[in-house]
Design an enzyme around this catalytic site. Sequence first.
Site, mmCIF file in Angstrom:
data_model
loop_
_atom_site.group_PDB
_atom_site.id
_atom_site.type_symbol
_atom_site.label_atom_id
_atom_site.label_comp_id
_atom_site.label_asym_id
_atom_site.label_seq_id
_atom_site.Cartn_x
_atom_site.Cartn_y
_atom_site.Cartn_z
ATOM 1 N N HIS A 231 24.785 92.573 29.271
ATOM 2 C CA HIS A 231 23.685 93.440 28.868
ATOM 3 C C HIS A 231 22.319 92.844 29.216
ATOM 4 O O HIS A 231 21.282 93.380 28.842
ATOM 5 C CB HIS A 231 23.797 93.673 27.351
ATOM 6 C CG HIS A 231 23.020 94.831 26.843
ATOM 7 N ND1 HIS A 231 22.052 94.727 25.867
ATOM 8 C CD2 HIS A 231 23.065 96.149 27.174
ATOM 9 C CE1 HIS A 231 21.537 95.917 25.618
ATOM 10 N NE2 HIS A 231 22.139 96.799 26.386
ATOM 11 N N LYS A 233 18.915 91.584 31.216
ATOM 12 C CA LYS A 233 17.987 92.075 32.227
ATOM 13 C C LYS A 233 17.097 90.901 32.618
ATOM 14 O O LYS A 233 16.228 90.489 31.850
ATOM 15 C CB LYS A 233 17.113 93.226 31.706
ATOM 16 C CG LYS A 233 17.899 94.495 31.376
ATOM 17 C CD LYS A 233 18.230 94.587 29.922
ATOM 18 C CE LYS A 233 18.980 95.859 29.595
ATOM 19 N NZ LYS A 233 19.568 95.816 28.248
ATOM 20 N N ASP A 238 11.332 83.046 43.145
ATOM 21 C CA ASP A 238 10.911 81.720 43.635
ATOM 22 C C ASP A 238 10.978 80.645 42.556
ATOM 23 O O ASP A 238 10.332 79.597 42.682
ATOM 24 C CB ASP A 238 9.498 81.775 44.222
ATOM 25 C CG ASP A 238 9.430 82.606 45.503
ATOM 26 O OD1 ASP A 238 10.474 82.731 46.168
ATOM 27 O OD2 ASP A 238 8.346 83.126 45.822
ATOM 28 N N HIS A 411 13.511 102.474 23.032
ATOM 29 C CA HIS A 411 14.591 101.554 23.396
ATOM 30 C C HIS A 411 14.177 100.090 23.216
ATOM 31 O O HIS A 411 14.921 99.187 23.579
ATOM 32 C CB HIS A 411 14.983 101.822 24.857
ATOM 33 C CG HIS A 411 16.264 101.191 25.298
ATOM 34 N ND1 HIS A 411 16.304 100.146 26.198
ATOM 35 C CD2 HIS A 411 17.561 101.453 24.977
ATOM 36 C CE1 HIS A 411 17.560 99.800 26.422
ATOM 37 N NE2 HIS A 411 18.342 100.572 25.694
ATOM 38 N N LYS A 413 13.550 96.403 21.783
ATOM 39 C CA LYS A 413 14.343 95.498 20.942
ATOM 40 C C LYS A 413 13.435 94.324 20.580
ATOM 41 O O LYS A 413 13.449 93.281 21.251
ATOM 42 C CB LYS A 413 15.579 95.026 21.689
ATOM 43 C CG LYS A 413 16.387 96.174 22.336
ATOM 44 C CD LYS A 413 16.988 95.699 23.635
ATOM 45 C CE LYS A 413 17.488 96.836 24.487
ATOM 46 N NZ LYS A 413 18.284 97.837 23.878
ATOM 47 N N ASP A 418 5.463 87.815 10.225
ATOM 48 C CA ASP A 418 4.285 87.095 9.714
ATOM 49 C C ASP A 418 3.214 86.856 10.776
ATOM 50 O O ASP A 418 2.419 85.909 10.656
ATOM 51 C CB ASP A 418 4.712 85.752 9.110
ATOM 52 C CG ASP A 418 5.590 85.921 7.882
ATOM 53 O OD1 ASP A 418 5.645 87.042 7.335
ATOM 54 O OD2 ASP A 418 6.231 84.936 7.468
#
Length: 493
Positions: A231, A233, A238, A411, A413, A418
């Site tokens: 899952h 990404k 470089d 979408h 996440k 604080d």
Amino acid sequence: MTFALPLIQLAQLKLLMTVAYTIFIIVVIGFIIHDKRDPVKALAWITVIALLPVVGIVLYILFGRNHRKEKMFNLKEIKDLEQFERICREQLKAICDPDFPLSPEIAEYRGIITLLLNNNKAPLTTCNRIRVLNNGRDTFAAILRALRDAKETINLEYYIFENDRIGSKVAKILMEKARAGVEVRFIYDDVGSWGLSPKFLRELRRAGVQVRCFQPVVFPWLTSKINYRNHRKIIVVDGRLAFTGGINIADRYLVRRGKNGMWRDTHLQLEGESVAMLQTVFTTDWYFLNKKETLDGKKFFPPPSVLTVDEECAVQIATSGPDSDWAAIMQAFFSAITHAREHIYISSPYFLPNQAVLTALKVAALGGIDVRVMLPSRSDSKMVYWATRSYISELMEAGIKVYFYRKGFNHSKIIMIDSKFSSVGTANMDVRSFEDNFEVSAIIYDPHITRELESHFFEDLRNSLLLTPQKWDKRSDLHGIYESFARLLSPLL
């Protein structure tokens, strides 16, 4: 009389098959119990197996086995990671020394940093520059610019990569760079990127792009690890510039598609020491998929002097998956929630937490901490949508403010605590991300970045509906039934 013997034989055969299948079920249930997994999840699988003859067994073989204990590959085999283990040992020694000077940001979160050093071998990096990319437009503009500027290497790893407009743009640049001599490597998940055509992949390979599929699912010989998906990404260019977060390569982040509308998401662009950590994540996955080929050398891991930036931002790159001993990201979330003193802000498209995290959130709210959870008002998965809604009543009972985001599908996440601690990555607040999927999250100990994320969170609140117990209790009784049924299956989702 001539039919009596065949009928007797048939009855005996049915009895024999019933006995054999019953014994088989008992053996499988024995394996589930011996696995010492979460009792709720174990009971859910036992119920499915008992109530769905044959089908339940097939589902368990495909989706229910616990591969965390089997360990798909051993990171200790990769010699290039020895230096990171050495760094972790040195950092543990320093952080555990009460006389060692630490900045206030690091000292306050000494426990979480130590946790990730122990359970994830995730070194703390302090010399970093982070840019928050708050939508698909900004994210893809930055990614395309970085890919065009690549000189030596491009490494990509995506759950979803679609051959649509933005996917075609990215693919065109990858092919151009590969033909120009840049080493281009691309990992895609077979389930998440199911729509990629063989022609599209052939064109990439012909141009010189090294393409690998994560955990191919071949019918009818379904892999027993179909439930364990990559899952993550990640893009690393470089060895000096990296991207990670929740945004996949797909047009849905740029234009409205279907009833869910345009997808709202959060991504990060990173420079500095943390880039080497993301490169390490890609390296281990490439090693796993590519016959133990290691990626070393200055092209992939430039010397620290090259990665130096003129900013300080403390970051740990945390990973989790069935290849690791611990559910590291979940443990970091739990530790951060229990560490909160003022507020906890969470945005997650799928909210199916395990009991530990759910209890931590409720205890925080009952203890007077301002806990806010933003959920999408619509979803791309009906079952997960109803299961997520099943948690809302008990969240509100504990004093947690629950919001429905209504401007498309949120979408993102992200977790912010604080105004000092934040996490941006690929892990949802659900059991699948905690236990089954290969995930990555940037754990950030920085007030400036966290406050920026919080400002975007409050902007999203303006496009959200605050739920109240009075309004929520008036929802359809049928919806309540859907929620209860989905909640029953939530450990399996």
